[in-house]
Design a protein around this motif. Structure first.
Motif, PDB file in Angstrom:
ATOM      1  N   ARG A   1      20.255  -7.286   8.259  1.00  0.00           N
ATOM      2  CA  ARG A   1      19.101  -7.770   7.514  1.00  0.00           C
ATOM      3  C   ARG A   1      19.353  -7.802   6.016  1.00  0.00           C
ATOM      4  O   ARG A   1      18.477  -8.134   5.238  1.00  0.00           O
ATOM      5  N   GLY A   2      20.551  -7.416   5.602  1.00  0.00           N
ATOM      6  CA  GLY A   2      20.860  -7.429   4.176  1.00  0.00           C
ATOM      7  C   GLY A   2      20.669  -6.050   3.583  1.00  0.00           C
ATOM      8  O   GLY A   2      21.071  -5.051   4.153  1.00  0.00           O
ATOM      9  N   ALA A   3      20.046  -5.998   2.401  1.00  0.00           N
ATOM     10  CA  ALA A   3      19.846  -4.721   1.720  1.00  0.00           C
ATOM     11  C   ALA A   3      19.038  -3.779   2.605  1.00  0.00           C
ATOM     12  O   ALA A   3      18.058  -4.177   3.237  1.00  0.00           O
ATOM     13  N   TRP A   4      19.461  -2.528   2.615  1.00  0.00           N
ATOM     14  CA  TRP A   4      18.788  -1.541   3.464  1.00  0.00           C
ATOM     15  C   TRP A   4      17.457  -1.172   2.840  1.00  0.00           C
ATOM     16  O   TRP A   4      17.391  -0.676   1.732  1.00  0.00           O
ATOM     17  N   GLN A   5      16.386  -1.443   3.549  1.00  0.00           N
ATOM     18  CA  GLN A   5      15.052  -1.106   3.086  1.00  0.00           C
ATOM     19  C   GLN A   5      14.371  -0.269   4.167  1.00  0.00           C
ATOM     20  O   GLN A   5      13.717  -0.803   5.055  1.00  0.00           O
ATOM     21  N   PRO A   6      14.576   1.040   4.118  1.00  0.00           N
ATOM     22  CA  PRO A   6      14.072   1.891   5.201  1.00  0.00           C
ATOM     23  C   PRO A   6      12.550   1.904   5.271  1.00  0.00           C
ATOM     24  O   PRO A   6      11.860   1.730   4.277  1.00  0.00           O
ATOM     25  N   VAL A   7      12.053   2.093   6.467  1.00  0.00           N
ATOM     26  CA  VAL A   7      10.614   2.199   6.689  1.00  0.00           C
ATOM     27  C   VAL A   7      10.351   3.428   7.542  1.00  0.00           C
ATOM     28  O   VAL A   7      11.197   3.829   8.327  1.00  0.00           O
ATOM     29  N   SER A   8       9.198   4.016   7.389  1.00  0.00           N
ATOM     30  CA  SER A   8       8.865   5.230   8.137  1.00  0.00           C
ATOM     31  C   SER A   8       8.096   4.889   9.403  1.00  0.00           C
ATOM     32  O   SER A   8       7.032   5.418   9.676  1.00  0.00           O
ATOM     33  N   GLN A   9       8.617   3.973  10.193  1.00  0.00           N
ATOM     34  CA  GLN A   9       7.930   3.597  11.428  1.00  0.00           C
ATOM     35  C   GLN A   9       8.668   4.096  12.664  1.00  0.00           C
ATOM     36  O   GLN A   9       8.171   3.979  13.773  1.00  0.00           O
ATOM     37  N   GLY A  10       9.840   4.686  12.491  1.00  0.00           N
ATOM     38  CA  GLY A  10      10.585   5.185  13.633  1.00  0.00           C
ATOM     39  C   GLY A  10      11.169   4.060  14.472  1.00  0.00           C
ATOM     40  O   GLY A  10      10.980   2.885  14.194  1.00  0.00           O
ATOM     41  N   PHE A  11      11.900   4.445  15.514  1.00  0.00           N
ATOM     42  CA  PHE A  11      12.535   3.468  16.403  1.00  0.00           C
ATOM     43  C   PHE A  11      12.223   3.826  17.856  1.00  0.00           C
ATOM     44  O   PHE A  11      13.069   3.749  18.733  1.00  0.00           O
ATOM     45  N   VAL A  12      10.979   4.234  18.095  1.00  0.00           N
ATOM     46  CA  VAL A  12      10.582   4.675  19.424  1.00  0.00           C
ATOM     47  C   VAL A  12      10.696   3.542  20.440  1.00  0.00           C
ATOM     48  O   VAL A  12      11.096   3.761  21.592  1.00  0.00           O
ATOM     49  N   GLU A  13      10.368   2.328  20.034  1.00  0.00           N
ATOM     50  CA  GLU A  13      10.348   1.218  20.991  1.00  0.00           C
ATOM     51  C   GLU A  13      11.725   0.934  21.585  1.00  0.00           C
ATOM     52  O   GLU A  13      11.820   0.429  22.697  1.00  0.00           O
ATOM     53  N   GLU A  14      12.789   1.280  20.885  1.00  0.00           N
ATOM     54  CA  GLU A  14      14.120   1.012  21.409  1.00  0.00           C
ATOM     55  C   GLU A  14      14.743   2.247  22.076  1.00  0.00           C
ATOM     56  O   GLU A  14      15.879   2.200  22.511  1.00  0.00           O
ATOM     57  N   CYS A  15      13.973   3.333  22.160  1.00  0.00           N
ATOM     58  CA  CYS A  15      14.515   4.567  22.758  1.00  0.00           C
ATOM     59  C   CYS A  15      14.795   4.341  24.232  1.00  0.00           C
ATOM     60  O   CYS A  15      13.925   3.883  24.978  1.00  0.00           O
TER      61      CYS A  15
ATOM     62  N   PRO B   1       6.127   9.111  21.941  1.00  0.00           N
ATOM     63  CA  PRO B   1       6.210   9.729  20.615  1.00  0.00           C
ATOM     64  C   PRO B   1       5.446   8.893  19.598  1.00  0.00           C
ATOM     65  O   PRO B   1       5.395   7.672  19.679  1.00  0.00           O
ATOM     66  N   MET B   2       4.855   9.559  18.621  1.00  0.00           N
ATOM     67  CA  MET B   2       4.019   8.846  17.668  1.00  0.00           C
ATOM     68  C   MET B   2       4.855   8.059  16.666  1.00  0.00           C
ATOM     69  O   MET B   2       4.536   6.924  16.321  1.00  0.00           O
ATOM     70  N   VAL B   3       5.926   8.653  16.178  1.00  0.00           N
ATOM     71  CA  VAL B   3       6.782   7.976  15.196  1.00  0.00           C
ATOM     72  C   VAL B   3       8.247   8.074  15.591  1.00  0.00           C
ATOM     73  O   VAL B   3       8.942   7.066  15.657  1.00  0.00           O
ATOM     74  N   HIS B   4       8.726   9.281  15.853  1.00  0.00           N
ATOM     75  CA  HIS B   4      10.145   9.505  16.130  1.00  0.00           C
ATOM     76  C   HIS B   4      10.340  10.103  17.518  1.00  0.00           C
ATOM     77  O   HIS B   4       9.570  10.965  17.945  1.00  0.00           O
TER      78      HIS B   4
END
Length: 236
Positions: A218-232, A180-183
Motif C-alpha cells: 500500500r506504499g507508506a506504512w500508515q498503521p491503524v489501531s483496528q487489529g487484524f482479527v478478520e484474517e486470523c 476478539p474486539m481488536v486483537h
C-alpha cells in the motif's frame, strides 16, 4: 479432560498443583508457565518475570507491534526468539502492582498478574478499545457485569490467551460466536515471547517491525489501531 475444564478447575482450586506440575501443564497447554502459576495462586519467580525496562520504550514497542498483521507478527516472533537472552545485572525486584487500588476479587488479581507477567503497566498496554478507567477497574474489582464479555474479548488477545481459555479462568460462559474486539492472541504471543527482552532489544525489535513494513504494497506504512482479527486463521 477438556482444557477449559482444566483451567476453570485450576482457577477455582488454586493451589491444587505444585509449581513443577504447573510448569509441565503450561508446556502441554502452550501457555506461559508464569501465567498458570498466577491462575493457581502461586508466586511467580523472578526468572519468569521480565527484566526492568524503560516504560516509554515498552509503550512505543507495544503500539508499534499492535499494527502488524499476522505475517509480520510471525516473522517478528521468530526474530524475537532468535535474540540472545541477556542475564540481568542484578536481582529483579517485585514489580509494583499496576492498579490504582489493590485487587478485591479473585479474577481482578489474576488479570493484573497476567498483565504484569508481560512487564506492562496499564499505560503501556496497546490500544484495545477500552479506556484507562475501565482497565483500572478490571484489575480492582471484577464482578458480575453485562460488560464482562466485551472486556474479556478485548484483553485476551494482547495477553496471548484464546477467548475460551480466558473465559474459563474468569468463570464466564463462552460462546463460539464471540470474536476478539481488536486483537487476536497472535499479538499476545509476540508480547509473551518478548518477556525476556531488554530495553535495547525492544528497540531493536521495533526497528525490525519497521523494516518489515517497508514492503507494504500500500506504499507508506500508515498503521491503524483496528487489529487484524478478520484474517486470523482461528476464526473462519
Amino acid at each position: 479432560m477438556e482444557r477449559d475444564t482444566v483451567l476453570s478447575g485450576l482457577a477455582a482450586r488454586r493451589t491444587g498443583r505444585t509449581p513443577q506440575q504447573l510448569k509441565e501443564l503450561a508446556a502441554e497447554l502452550g501457555l506461559p508457565a508464569a501465567d498458570l502459576l498466577v491462575v493457581a495462586g502461586h508466586p511467580v519467580p523472578a526468572e519468569l518475570r521480565p527484566p526492568e525496562r524503560d516504560a516509554e520504550v515498552l509503550k512505543r514497542f507495544a503500539r508499534r507491534i499492535s499494527h502488524c498483521d499476522h505475517a509480520r507478527l510471525a516473522a517478528l516472533e521468530a526474530f524475537v526468539r532468535s535474540l540472545p537472552r541477556i542475564a540481568a545485572s542484578g536481582p529483579a525486584g517485585e514489580p509494583p502492582w499496576l492498579g490504582r487500588r489493590p485487587a478485591e476479587t479473585r479474577f481482578a488479581a489474576v488479570l493484573g498478574e497476567l498483565i504484569r507477567n508481560r512487564g506492562f503497566g496499564i499505560p503501556e498496554l496497546p490500544f484495545m478499545g477500552l479506556s484507562f478507567s475501565t482497565l483500572y477497574g478490571m484489575v480492582w474489582r471484577w464482578g458480575p457485569s453485562p460488560h464482562n464479555v466485551q472486556q474479556l474479548c478485548a484483553v485476551a488477545g494482547p495477553l496471548g490467551w484464546t477467548l475460551p481459555d480466558l473465559f474459563a479462568v474468569a468463570d464466564e460462559p463462552y460462546s463460539e460466536e464471540l470474536r476478539p474486539m481488536v486483537h487476536c492472541h497472535h499479538l499476545g504471543r509476540l508480547f509473551a515471547a518478548a518477556v525476556p527482552l531488554t530495553t535495547a532489544q525492544l528497540i531493536e525489535t521495533a526497528k525490525e517491525a519497521d523494516r518489515l513494513s517497508v514492503h507494504d504494497v500500500r506504499g507508506a506504512w500508515q498503521p491503524v489501531s483496528q487489529g487484524f482479527v478478520e484474517e486470523c486463521p482461528d476464526f473462519p
